[in-house]
Write a protein that holds these residues in place. Sequence first.
Motif, PDB file in Angstrom:
ATOM      1  N   MET A   1       0.832  -1.205   0.000  1.00 11.51           N
ATOM      2  CA  MET A   1       0.000   0.000   0.000  1.00 11.51           C
ATOM      3  C   MET A   1       0.866   1.254   0.000  1.00 11.51           C
ATOM      4  SD  MET A   1      -2.972  -0.961   2.748  1.00 11.51           S
ATOM      5  CE  MET A   1      -3.657   0.700   2.579  1.00 11.51           C
ATOM      6  N   SER A   2       0.426   2.253  -0.728  1.00 15.08           N
ATOM      7  CA  SER A   2       1.152   3.521  -0.742  1.00 15.08           C
ATOM      8  C   SER A   2       0.946   4.245   0.587  1.00 15.08           C
ATOM      9  CB  SER A   2       0.661   4.405  -1.888  1.00 15.08           C
ATOM     10  OG  SER A   2       0.898   3.786  -3.135  1.00 15.08           O
ATOM     11  N   PRO A   3       1.982   4.791   1.157  1.00 18.71           N
ATOM     12  CA  PRO A   3       1.840   5.521   2.415  1.00 18.71           C
ATOM     13  C   PRO A   3       1.051   6.806   2.214  1.00 18.71           C
ATOM     14  CG  PRO A   3       4.048   5.784   1.531  1.00 18.71           C
ATOM     15  CD  PRO A   3       3.370   4.756   0.682  1.00 18.71           C
ATOM     16  N   LYS A   4       0.380   7.241   3.274  1.00 14.35           N
ATOM     17  CA  LYS A   4      -0.372   8.482   3.200  1.00 14.35           C
ATOM     18  C   LYS A   4       0.588   9.660   3.279  1.00 14.35           C
ATOM     19  CE  LYS A   4      -4.250  10.981   5.251  1.00 14.35           C
ATOM     20  NZ  LYS A   4      -5.293  10.983   6.322  1.00 14.35           N
ATOM     21  N   ILE A   5       0.482  10.541   2.309  1.00 15.26           N
ATOM     22  CA  ILE A   5       1.373  11.695   2.237  1.00 15.26           C
ATOM     23  C   ILE A   5       0.582  12.949   2.560  1.00 15.26           C
ATOM     24  CG2 ILE A   5       2.921  13.037   0.754  1.00 15.26           C
ATOM     25  CD1 ILE A   5       3.236  10.419  -0.920  1.00 15.26           C
ATOM     26  N   PRO A   6       1.011  13.727   3.552  1.00 14.68           N
ATOM     27  CA  PRO A   6       0.254  14.927   3.924  1.00 14.68           C
ATOM     28  C   PRO A   6       0.345  16.018   2.861  1.00 14.68           C
ATOM     29  CG  PRO A   6       2.315  14.852   5.132  1.00 14.68           C
ATOM     30  CD  PRO A   6       2.212  13.534   4.402  1.00 14.68           C
ATOM     31  N   GLU A   7      -0.643  16.884   2.820  1.00 16.74           N
ATOM     32  CA  GLU A   7      -0.647  17.991   1.864  1.00 16.74           C
ATOM     33  C   GLU A   7       0.387  19.053   2.241  1.00 16.74           C
ATOM     34  OE1 GLU A   7      -2.332  18.468  -1.025  1.00 16.74           O
ATOM     35  OE2 GLU A   7      -2.980  16.386  -0.799  1.00 16.74           O
ATOM     36  N   THR A   8       0.623  19.215   3.543  1.00 18.40           N
ATOM     37  CA  THR A   8       1.619  20.186   4.012  1.00 18.40           C
ATOM     38  C   THR A   8       2.621  19.501   4.925  1.00 18.40           C
ATOM     39  OG1 THR A   8       0.304  20.858   5.935  1.00 18.40           O
ATOM     40  CG2 THR A   8      -0.020  22.089   3.887  1.00 18.40           C
ATOM     41  N   LYS A  30       5.306  17.198  -5.047  1.00 20.68           N
ATOM     42  CA  LYS A  30       4.905  15.981  -5.736  1.00 20.68           C
ATOM     43  C   LYS A  30       6.000  15.615  -6.739  1.00 20.68           C
ATOM     44  CE  LYS A  30      -0.127  16.382  -5.335  1.00 20.68           C
ATOM     45  NZ  LYS A  30      -0.055  17.210  -4.123  1.00 20.68           N
ATOM     46  N   PRO A  31       6.371  14.342  -6.820  1.00 19.32           N
ATOM     47  CA  PRO A  31       7.461  13.965  -7.731  1.00 19.32           C
ATOM     48  C   PRO A  31       7.061  14.071  -9.200  1.00 19.32           C
ATOM     49  CG  PRO A  31       6.461  12.005  -6.794  1.00 19.32           C
ATOM     50  CD  PRO A  31       5.833  13.190  -6.094  1.00 19.32           C
ATOM     51  N   LYS A  32       7.988  14.544 -10.021  1.00 17.58           N
ATOM     52  CA  LYS A  32       7.793  14.549 -11.468  1.00 17.58           C
ATOM     53  C   LYS A  32       7.925  13.107 -11.986  1.00 17.58           C
ATOM     54  CE  LYS A  32       9.653  19.233 -11.908  1.00 17.58           C
ATOM     55  NZ  LYS A  32      10.758  20.069 -12.434  1.00 17.58           N
ATOM     56  N   PRO A  33       7.615  12.855 -13.253  1.00 14.26           N
ATOM     57  CA  PRO A  33       7.668  11.478 -13.770  1.00 14.26           C
ATOM     58  C   PRO A  33       9.016  10.782 -13.579  1.00 14.26           C
ATOM     59  CG  PRO A  33       6.473  12.873 -15.287  1.00 14.26           C
ATOM     60  CD  PRO A  33       7.033  13.786 -14.245  1.00 14.26           C
ATOM     61  N   ASP A  34      10.119  11.560 -13.535  1.00  9.97           N
ATOM     62  CA  ASP A  34      11.450  10.947 -13.400  1.00  9.97           C
ATOM     63  C   ASP A  34      12.032  11.124 -11.993  1.00  9.97           C
ATOM     64  OD1 ASP A  34      11.760  13.673 -13.588  1.00  9.97           O
ATOM     65  OD2 ASP A  34      13.332  13.620 -15.132  1.00  9.97           O
ATOM     66  N   VAL A  78       8.499   7.272  -0.578  1.00 10.47           N
ATOM     67  CA  VAL A  78       7.049   7.189  -0.336  1.00 10.47           C
ATOM     68  C   VAL A  78       6.227   7.413  -1.604  1.00 10.47           C
ATOM     69  CG1 VAL A  78       7.190   7.793   2.112  1.00 10.47           C
ATOM     70  CG2 VAL A  78       7.009   9.628   0.397  1.00 10.47           C
ATOM     71  N   ALA A  79       6.841   7.866  -2.680  1.00  3.27           N
ATOM     72  CA  ALA A  79       6.130   8.027  -3.954  1.00  3.27           C
ATOM     73  C   ALA A  79       7.147   7.944  -5.089  1.00  3.27           C
ATOM     74  CB  ALA A  79       5.370   9.358  -4.010  1.00  3.27           C
ATOM     75  N   ILE A  80       6.693   7.415  -6.216  1.00  2.89           N
ATOM     76  CA  ILE A  80       7.591   7.169  -7.348  1.00  2.89           C
ATOM     77  C   ILE A  80       6.955   7.687  -8.627  1.00  2.89           C
ATOM     78  CG2 ILE A  80       8.753   5.383  -8.702  1.00  2.89           C
ATOM     79  CD1 ILE A  80       8.720   3.612  -6.198  1.00  2.89           C
ATOM     80  N   GLY A  81       7.723   8.463  -9.397  1.00  8.96           N
ATOM     81  CA  GLY A  81       7.234   8.980 -10.666  1.00  8.96           C
ATOM     82  C   GLY A  81       6.950   7.875 -11.666  1.00  8.96           C
ATOM     83  N   ASP A  82       6.066   8.150 -12.617  1.00 12.01           N
ATOM     84  CA  ASP A  82       5.604   7.127 -13.565  1.00 12.01           C
ATOM     85  C   ASP A  82       6.724   6.539 -14.422  1.00 12.01           C
ATOM     86  OD1 ASP A  82       3.032   7.476 -12.648  1.00 12.01           O
ATOM     87  OD2 ASP A  82       2.445   8.859 -14.241  1.00 12.01           O
ATOM     88  N   ASN A  83       7.778   7.314 -14.683  1.00 14.78           N
ATOM     89  CA  ASN A  83       8.840   6.831 -15.569  1.00 14.78           C
ATOM     90  C   ASN A  83      10.044   6.240 -14.824  1.00 14.78           C
ATOM     91  OD1 ASN A  83       7.289   7.791 -17.667  1.00 14.78           O
ATOM     92  ND2 ASN A  83       8.418   9.723 -17.864  1.00 14.78           N
ATOM     93  N   GLY A 136      13.789  14.046  -5.591  1.00 12.65           N
ATOM     94  CA  GLY A 136      15.101  13.901  -6.199  1.00 12.65           C
ATOM     95  C   GLY A 136      14.988  13.137  -7.505  1.00 12.65           C
ATOM     96  N   LEU A 137      15.827  13.494  -8.474  1.00 11.70           N
ATOM     97  CA  LEU A 137      15.862  12.748  -9.734  1.00 11.70           C
ATOM     98  C   LEU A 137      16.244  11.303  -9.407  1.00 11.70           C
ATOM     99  CD1 LEU A 137      15.573  13.366 -12.820  1.00 11.70           C
ATOM    100  CD2 LEU A 137      18.071  13.399 -12.898  1.00 11.70           C
ATOM    101  N   ALA A 138      15.453  10.367  -9.853  1.00 14.81           N
ATOM    102  CA  ALA A 138      15.627   8.968  -9.449  1.00 14.81           C
ATOM    103  C   ALA A 138      17.008   8.422  -9.793  1.00 14.81           C
ATOM    104  CB  ALA A 138      14.547   8.107 -10.098  1.00 14.81           C
TER     105      ALA A 138
END
Length: 363
Positions: A1-8, A30-34, A78-83, A136-138
């Motif tokens: 499951m993806s962890p809950k990420i706060p808005e602030t 929010k992470p960019k695709p890369d 905690v989050a990964i870009g699509d690419n 950070g750039l992956a």
Amino acid sequence: MSPKIPETQKAIVFYKNGGDLTYEDIKTPKPKPDEILINIKYSGVCHTDLHAWKGDWPLDVKLDPYLVGGHEGAGVVVAIGDNVKGWNLGDYAGIKWLNGSCMNCEECELSHESNCPEADLSGYTHDGSFQQYATGLAVQAAHIPKPEEGSKWYGKDDEYLAEIAPILCAGITVYKALKSSEAKPGQYVAISGAAGGLGSLAVQYAKAMGLVVVGIDGGEGKEELFKKVGGDVFIDFTKEKDVPKKILEVTKGGAHAVINVAVSEAAISQSTQYVRSNGTVVLVGLPANAYCKSNVFDQVVKSYKVVGSYVGNRADTREALDFFERGLVRSPIKIIGLSELPKVYEEMESGKILGRYVVDTSY
């Protein structure tokens, strides 16, 4: 499951160079695709962060509308870009000074990513690790191995991430500098600024690489820390009348390599006086508007080199982390809350810091 990420999230920011360092709520990026998003648990504090805040380097800093400093952040993905490939949620990852590079220019092709003309720098051109979540750039983010069962760090994740944070800049930087010096096991290396955040790690990497370490520093507690991390000969510049003469004496002709991590123009120029013939002076520390003055006659006759060493590449990162994993290097740290960061800058400016401050982003 993806962890809950706060808005602030909580962060230390400044809106202009030299302005107030404020502890406040900002939006979680929010992470960019890369890119990957890292929940930063601990971040080391580097002298470069002071320069970014003051704006006294000939590099433009990002101030739109503010800048979050820091580039020694250790935490959890905690989050990964699509690419993105090669990363999983829950991995340990690090934010380094080099946040990203183009990967297409000549420098990047030759594994000199830090010299990329389009380099993106954490805590300078890219919001850094003095916040609870950072992107950070992956391809450039540091892969931090998780402690395996049976290792000294197993079950000590907080302690592990706190100590590994300074390796992500200070450790990689001094390790790369020692490689650039081309010093060989059994030779003398002099480290100017040997009891500071970079210096205390440089001493340990040098010893692990088989070198005899002469440390130059001054002030209360400096010699004690130098000896604690394994240094051989300490020279207190506040007490020694002729530092070059003393180093020439204890090294029987001069240091084969000099690693300048002290933020002092005088110390940098002085190092050219005690380097051995055919040795190497390595410039690492970056005092604002400084010059390295070398006597041309001496440099030609002694045939010593003066080289600059910037942060390491991805291979240097992996190697530097491996020294830590094998227990050959420890980070002499003092942990404080993120909200207490401004007082560290004050201590930096007065030259009172021993080892490395690390901020816990949870308070």
